[in-house]
Write an enzyme that holds these catalytic residues in place. Structure first.
Site, PDB file in Angstrom:
ATOM      1  N   GLU A  62      -7.757  -5.060   0.180  1.00  0.00           N
ATOM      2  CA  GLU A  62      -8.403  -5.833  -0.879  1.00  0.00           C
ATOM      3  C   GLU A  62      -8.321  -7.349  -0.667  1.00  0.00           C
ATOM      4  OE1 GLU A  62     -10.269  -4.040  -2.263  1.00  0.00           O
ATOM      5  OE2 GLU A  62      -9.490  -2.872  -3.936  1.00  0.00           O
ATOM      6  N   HIS A  86       0.851  -1.199   0.000  1.00  0.00           N
ATOM      7  CA  HIS A  86       0.000   0.000   0.000  1.00  0.00           C
ATOM      8  C   HIS A  86       0.879   1.237   0.000  1.00  0.00           C
ATOM      9  CE1 HIS A  86      -3.119   2.874   1.032  1.00  0.00           C
ATOM     10  NE2 HIS A  86      -3.972   1.956   0.628  1.00  0.00           N
TER      11      HIS A  86
HETATM   12  N1  ACO Z   1       3.714  -7.705  -4.759  1.00  0.00           N
HETATM   13  C1  ACO Z   1       4.986  -7.708  -5.188  1.00  0.00           C
HETATM   14  N2  ACO Z   1       5.764  -6.611  -5.277  1.00  0.00           N
HETATM   15  C2  ACO Z   1       5.209  -5.461  -4.879  1.00  0.00           C
HETATM   16  C3  ACO Z   1       3.886  -5.370  -4.411  1.00  0.00           C
HETATM   17  C4  ACO Z   1       3.131  -6.558  -4.356  1.00  0.00           C
HETATM   18  N3  ACO Z   1       1.872  -6.563  -3.946  1.00  0.00           N
HETATM   19  N4  ACO Z   1       3.596  -4.086  -4.099  1.00  0.00           N
HETATM   20  C5  ACO Z   1       4.702  -3.380  -4.391  1.00  0.00           C
HETATM   21  N5  ACO Z   1       5.673  -4.210  -4.855  1.00  0.00           N
HETATM   22  C6  ACO Z   1       7.007  -3.828  -5.311  1.00  0.00           C
HETATM   23  C7  ACO Z   1       6.922  -3.299  -6.732  1.00  0.00           C
HETATM   24  O1  ACO Z   1       7.026  -4.320  -7.698  1.00  0.00           O
HETATM   25  C8  ACO Z   1       8.070  -2.334  -6.797  1.00  0.00           C
HETATM   26  O2  ACO Z   1       9.248  -3.070  -7.071  1.00  0.00           O
HETATM   27  P1  ACO Z   1      10.491  -2.433  -7.887  1.00  0.00           P
HETATM   28  O3  ACO Z   1      11.034  -1.366  -6.984  1.00  0.00           O
HETATM   29  O4  ACO Z   1      11.419  -3.595  -8.073  1.00  0.00           O
HETATM   30  O5  ACO Z   1       9.924  -1.901  -9.168  1.00  0.00           O
HETATM   31  C9  ACO Z   1       8.134  -1.795  -5.379  1.00  0.00           C
HETATM   32  O6  ACO Z   1       7.484  -2.748  -4.528  1.00  0.00           O
HETATM   33  C10 ACO Z   1       7.446  -0.448  -5.240  1.00  0.00           C
HETATM   34  O7  ACO Z   1       6.191  -0.509  -5.891  1.00  0.00           O
HETATM   35  P2  ACO Z   1       5.340   0.793  -6.245  1.00  0.00           P
HETATM   36  O8  ACO Z   1       4.224   0.404  -7.147  1.00  0.00           O
HETATM   37  O9  ACO Z   1       6.237   1.896  -6.677  1.00  0.00           O
HETATM   38  O10 ACO Z   1       4.829   1.196  -4.784  1.00  0.00           O
HETATM   39  P3  ACO Z   1       3.444   1.829  -4.393  1.00  0.00           P
HETATM   40  O11 ACO Z   1       3.594   2.489  -3.095  1.00  0.00           O
HETATM   41  O12 ACO Z   1       2.933   2.672  -5.487  1.00  0.00           O
HETATM   42  O13 ACO Z   1       2.548   0.509  -4.267  1.00  0.00           O
HETATM   43  C11 ACO Z   1       0.482  -0.538  -4.724  1.00  0.00           C
HETATM   44  C12 ACO Z   1       1.219   0.519  -3.912  1.00  0.00           C
HETATM   45  C13 ACO Z   1       0.300   0.005  -6.152  1.00  0.00           C
HETATM   46  C14 ACO Z   1      -0.872  -0.784  -4.103  1.00  0.00           C
HETATM   47  C15 ACO Z   1       1.304  -1.869  -4.778  1.00  0.00           C
HETATM   48  O14 ACO Z   1       1.622  -2.301  -3.479  1.00  0.00           O
HETATM   49  C16 ACO Z   1       0.618  -2.965  -5.557  1.00  0.00           C
HETATM   50  O15 ACO Z   1       0.704  -2.975  -6.801  1.00  0.00           O
HETATM   51  N6  ACO Z   1      -0.105  -3.913  -4.861  1.00  0.00           N
HETATM   52  C17 ACO Z   1      -0.805  -4.971  -5.541  1.00  0.00           C
HETATM   53  C18 ACO Z   1      -2.142  -4.479  -6.083  1.00  0.00           C
HETATM   54  C19 ACO Z   1      -3.142  -4.206  -4.954  1.00  0.00           C
HETATM   55  O16 ACO Z   1      -3.234  -4.929  -3.988  1.00  0.00           O
HETATM   56  N7  ACO Z   1      -3.921  -3.129  -5.157  1.00  0.00           N
HETATM   57  C20 ACO Z   1      -4.910  -2.672  -4.154  1.00  0.00           C
HETATM   58  C21 ACO Z   1      -4.334  -1.549  -3.331  1.00  0.00           C
HETATM   59  S1  ACO Z   1      -5.439  -1.049  -2.027  1.00  0.00           S
HETATM   60  C22 ACO Z   1      -6.470   0.101  -2.714  1.00  0.00           C
HETATM   61  O17 ACO Z   1      -6.112   0.882  -3.559  1.00  0.00           O
HETATM   62  C23 ACO Z   1      -7.870   0.148  -2.282  1.00  0.00           C
END
Ligand code: ACO
Length: 376
Positions: free
Chosen positions: A308, A254
């Protein structure tokens, strides 16, 4: 430019008194009231009152708001016609966005008003339920003014009055996701309103933002994931391989929370009460293995269970089809969107950020480059 800046991470875009997200401590409050307290006490109408009016209602449920919302559930015929004209293969989230947008034809001038907000909250479930019935080849079920917001939605989808346990679970879910600080969809809503555009346009943009799997589109993918690993003998190995392929585990991570999302804990407790025991057990086991692998592989990211993951388990237990999960999230979020809309227009300024230009400059087209027709 680094990723944090590109994602506007930690950028404060204004002030808001609607909800507070404590990312480092795992807290969420609506108008100062802790989310656990809200879910334990208030139904959805009372939560909407808290978010929009700013105080908990004197009576619970708030009789006037309950009646006002119930009286606005009917759709204008032009909106019904638009929903009925949609192809049955339309994604329900797209159907909701289209039905809400069609409401703008009937009129929603700027600035948004309390009454326009109530129309949005009340009509959205009718749009979604009408589309759902239609794609199943069933006639629409008229709104029941005697039922609360959430029970009425389930009745309009299913055609019969739902049992209290499922209403309780879904209403708790609605409360839990009714608002959440400056999330992507609320930001999209505020950007649209900041141009002095109308509430229906802003809500349509918000639904568009909520649709993506990095925001509200994750829960159906959580169930797909759990189904995929059901027969896998070594789930931990499967997760490690998925992470090595740079796949994201849906329901984890998150932007705001660096510890467990407080909504995940509340939904886990609800899931334990309403889900099939085997499904709950599987989810719990997967969650533990996923957290272990995420912490091992990405200790820098502090990735935890988000809202989620157990939302998916709760919505499945309620009996909604998977592709109805994202629009159901949108229905719940309308209360928060309305609260933010009214707050935005009280002290509006155009939201218009800047971008660092990285393209070329000073180029000239060659003299012999074909010129456009002069029109003579
Ligand atoms: N699984 C694996 N790796 C992850 C995950 C995950 N769930 N979440 C983040 N990471 C990794 C990314 O791949 C990225 O790696 P990198 O640095 O090698 O490229 C790093 O962590 C940072 O990711 P960002 O997308 O820049 O971080 P952000 O703070 O934007 O992430 C997000 C938030 C988009 C929700 C992310 O955790 C994600 O994609 N989760 C999975 C989708 C999800 O569960 N969405 C619902 C969110 S809750 C809501 O909005 C109601």
């Amino acid at each position: 430019m680094d990723a944090r800046r590109r994602g506007l991470e930690d950028v404060v875009i204004g002030t808001s008194a609607v909800s507070w997200v404590g990312g480092e401590t795992g807290q969420l409050s609506y108008r100062g009231y802790d989310i656990a307290d809200v879910v334990g006490h208030l139904g959805y109408e009372a939560t909407a009152h808290l978010l929009i009016v700013g105080t908990p209602p004197a009576r619970n449920p708030p009789i006037d708001l309950f009646r006002d919302l119930a009286s606005r559930r009917g759709l204008p015929p032009s909106v019904e016609a638009v929903v009925d004209a949609l192809d049955r293969r339309t994604l329900p989230m797209d159907a909701l966005r289209t039905g809400i947008s069609a409401g703008g034809i009937v009129g929603s001038p700027y600035p948004p008003t309390f009454e326009q907000g109530l129309d949005l909250i009340s009509r959205a479930p009718t749009v979604l339920a009408r589309f759902e019935r239609r794609r199943r080849g069933l006639p629409p079920v008229p709104p029941d003014p005697e039922l609360g917001h959430v029970a009425n939605f389930l009745k309009m989808v299913e055609g019969a009055e739902p049992d209290p346990l499922r209403v309780w679970a879904l209403e708790s879910y609605f409360d839990i996701v009714a608002d959440h600080g400056m999330n992507a969809s609320t930001f999209a809503l505020r950007v649209v309103l900041s141009t002095n555009s109308d509430l229906v346009s802003a809500a349509s943009a918000a639904i568009g933002a909520l649709k993506g799997p990095l925001h509200g589109g994750a829960p159906e993918r959580v169930l797909d994931l759990l189904d995929r690993v059901r027969e896998v003998p070594d789930v931990a190995g499967w997760i490690a391989e998925a992470l090595a392929r740079k796949e994201r585990l849906m329901g984890f991570g998150h932007r705001a929370y660096k510890v467990e999302d407080p909504r995940a804990q509340l939904l886990r407790e609800i899931a334990e009460k309403v889900a099939r025991p085997d499904r709950f057990r599987q989810a719990r086991q997967f969650e533990e293995l996923a957290l272990e692998e995420l912490r091992r592989k990405r200790p820098d990211q502090r990735l935890n269970t988000n809202v989620e993951f157990y939302a998916a388990i709760v919505l499945e237990a309620v009996g909604l089809p998977r592709d109805l999960f994202p629009p159901t999230f949108a229905l719940a979020r309308t209360a928060g969107w309305v609260a933010h809309a009214l707050e935005q227009v009280r002290d509006n300024r155009l939201i218009r950020p800047d971008v660092e230009y990285t393209g070329p400059s000073g180029l000239r087209l060659p003299a012999n480059h074909p010129r456009r027709d002069s029109g003579s």
